[in-house]
Scaffold this motif. Structure first.
Motif, mmCIF file in Angstrom:
data_model
loop_
_atom_site.group_PDB
_atom_site.id
_atom_site.type_symbol
_atom_site.label_atom_id
_atom_site.label_comp_id
_atom_site.label_asym_id
_atom_site.label_seq_id
_atom_site.Cartn_x
_atom_site.Cartn_y
_atom_site.Cartn_z
ATOM 1 N N ASN A 72 0.839 -1.212 0.000
ATOM 2 C CA ASN A 72 0.000 0.000 0.000
ATOM 3 C C ASN A 72 0.867 1.253 0.000
ATOM 4 O O ASN A 72 0.512 2.270 -0.617
ATOM 5 C CB ASN A 72 -0.956 0.003 1.187
ATOM 6 N N GLU A 73 1.999 1.217 0.687
ATOM 7 C CA GLU A 73 2.921 2.355 0.658
ATOM 8 C C GLU A 73 3.515 2.539 -0.735
ATOM 9 O O GLU A 73 3.697 3.676 -1.188
ATOM 10 C CB GLU A 73 4.038 2.146 1.680
ATOM 11 N N VAL A 74 3.795 1.459 -1.409
ATOM 12 C CA VAL A 74 4.309 1.539 -2.787
ATOM 13 C C VAL A 74 3.267 2.181 -3.690
ATOM 14 O O VAL A 74 3.587 3.045 -4.525
ATOM 15 C CB VAL A 74 4.703 0.141 -3.303
ATOM 16 N N LEU A 75 2.015 1.793 -3.529
ATOM 17 C CA LEU A 75 0.949 2.394 -4.338
ATOM 18 C C LEU A 75 0.813 3.886 -4.046
ATOM 19 O O LEU A 75 0.600 4.689 -4.962
ATOM 20 C CB LEU A 75 -0.376 1.678 -4.070
ATOM 21 N N ALA A 76 0.932 4.278 -2.780
ATOM 22 C CA ALA A 76 0.851 5.699 -2.421
ATOM 23 C C ALA A 76 2.009 6.476 -3.036
ATOM 24 O O ALA A 76 1.821 7.605 -3.537
ATOM 25 C CB ALA A 76 0.852 5.854 -0.903
ATOM 26 N N ASP A 77 3.208 5.890 -3.019
ATOM 27 C CA ASP A 77 4.364 6.553 -3.647
ATOM 28 C C ASP A 77 4.152 6.719 -5.141
ATOM 29 O O ASP A 77 4.526 7.748 -5.727
ATOM 30 C CB ASP A 77 5.635 5.743 -3.392
ATOM 31 N N MET A 78 3.550 5.740 -5.785
ATOM 32 C CA MET A 78 3.289 5.839 -7.231
ATOM 33 C C MET A 78 2.281 6.950 -7.523
ATOM 34 O O MET A 78 2.419 7.686 -8.508
ATOM 35 C CB MET A 78 2.782 4.496 -7.766
ATOM 36 N N GLU A 79 1.289 7.095 -6.668
ATOM 37 C CA GLU A 79 0.308 8.171 -6.856
ATOM 38 C C GLU A 79 0.962 9.534 -6.677
ATOM 39 O O GLU A 79 0.642 10.491 -7.395
ATOM 40 C CB GLU A 79 -0.867 8.001 -5.881
ATOM 41 N N GLU A 80 1.903 9.641 -5.741
ATOM 42 C CA GLU A 80 2.626 10.901 -5.564
ATOM 43 C C GLU A 80 3.446 11.235 -6.806
ATOM 44 O O GLU A 80 3.512 12.399 -7.218
ATOM 45 C CB GLU A 80 3.548 10.811 -4.345
ATOM 46 N N GLN A 81 4.078 10.236 -7.416
ATOM 47 C CA GLN A 81 4.851 10.460 -8.637
ATOM 48 C C GLN A 81 3.939 10.926 -9.771
ATOM 49 O O GLN A 81 4.291 11.814 -10.543
ATOM 50 C CB GLN A 81 5.588 9.180 -9.048
ATOM 51 N N LYS A 82 2.741 10.320 -9.878
ATOM 52 C CA LYS A 82 1.796 10.741 -10.919
ATOM 53 C C LYS A 82 1.344 12.186 -10.697
ATOM 54 O O LYS A 82 1.165 12.952 -11.645
ATOM 55 C CB LYS A 82 0.572 9.823 -10.927
ATOM 56 N N ALA A 83 1.167 12.569 -9.438
ATOM 57 C CA ALA A 83 0.709 13.926 -9.124
ATOM 58 C C ALA A 83 1.755 14.964 -9.494
ATOM 59 O O ALA A 83 1.412 16.113 -9.815
ATOM 60 C CB ALA A 83 0.368 14.031 -7.637
ATOM 61 N N LEU A 84 3.028 14.612 -9.490
ATOM 62 C CA LEU A 84 4.072 15.546 -9.874
ATOM 63 C C LEU A 84 4.057 15.826 -11.371
ATOM 64 O O LEU A 84 4.572 16.843 -11.818
ATOM 65 C CB LEU A 84 5.448 15.008 -9.456
ATOM 66 N N GLY A 85 3.477 14.918 -12.167
ATOM 67 C CA GLY A 85 3.351 15.143 -13.607
ATOM 68 C C GLY A 85 4.622 14.884 -14.395
ATOM 69 O O GLY A 85 4.773 15.377 -15.512
ATOM 70 N N TRP A 86 5.537 14.155 -13.832
ATOM 71 C CA TRP A 86 6.772 13.871 -14.541
ATOM 72 C C TRP A 86 6.505 12.890 -15.673
ATOM 73 O O TRP A 86 5.686 11.994 -15.578
ATOM 74 C CB TRP A 86 7.807 13.246 -13.608
ATOM 75 N N THR A 87 7.205 13.088 -16.776
ATOM 76 C CA THR A 87 7.112 12.160 -17.908
ATOM 77 C C THR A 87 8.516 11.794 -18.359
ATOM 78 O O THR A 87 9.482 12.503 -18.074
ATOM 79 C CB THR A 87 6.346 12.785 -19.100
#
Length: 96
Positions: A64-79
């Motif tokens: 669940n922490e890994v999933l939360a970290d992935m959502e944070e990365q998506k929120a930053l908008g990095w590509t």
């Protein structure tokens, strides 16, 4: 033909088929099948412990922490983008 007995002009290749012979053939067949199944089950169970990674339980609990970290990365908008060149194949090399 005379008489009521039915005889064959060709003898059976392994003798006459009796009830005992048929029983032994069936028992032999199932003995081979169960022996093969037993060997395969033994090798399947003894060769694989079921754990593919170290600390699998802890990694599963932290997923669940890994999933939360992935959502944070998506929120930053990095590509990211991967670029490369096409290299022609040399003559004489077969490809499938």
């Amino acid at each position: 033909m005379t008489g009521s007995s039915q005889t064959s002009h060709f003898p059976a290749p392994f003798g006459r088929m009796t009830g005992w012979r048929f029983l032994f053939i069936i028992l032999g067949f199932f003995a081979v099948v169960f022996s093969a199944n037993g060997a395969l089950i033994y090798y399947a169970v003894s060769g694989f412990s079921g754990i593919e990674t170290d600390n699998a339980f802890q990694k599963g609990r932290a997923y669940n922490e890994v999933l939360a970290d992935m959502e944070e990365q998506k929120a930053l908008g990095w590509t990211s983008q991967l670029t490369g060149k096409t290299v022609p194949m040399p003559a004489g090399i077969l490809t499938r």
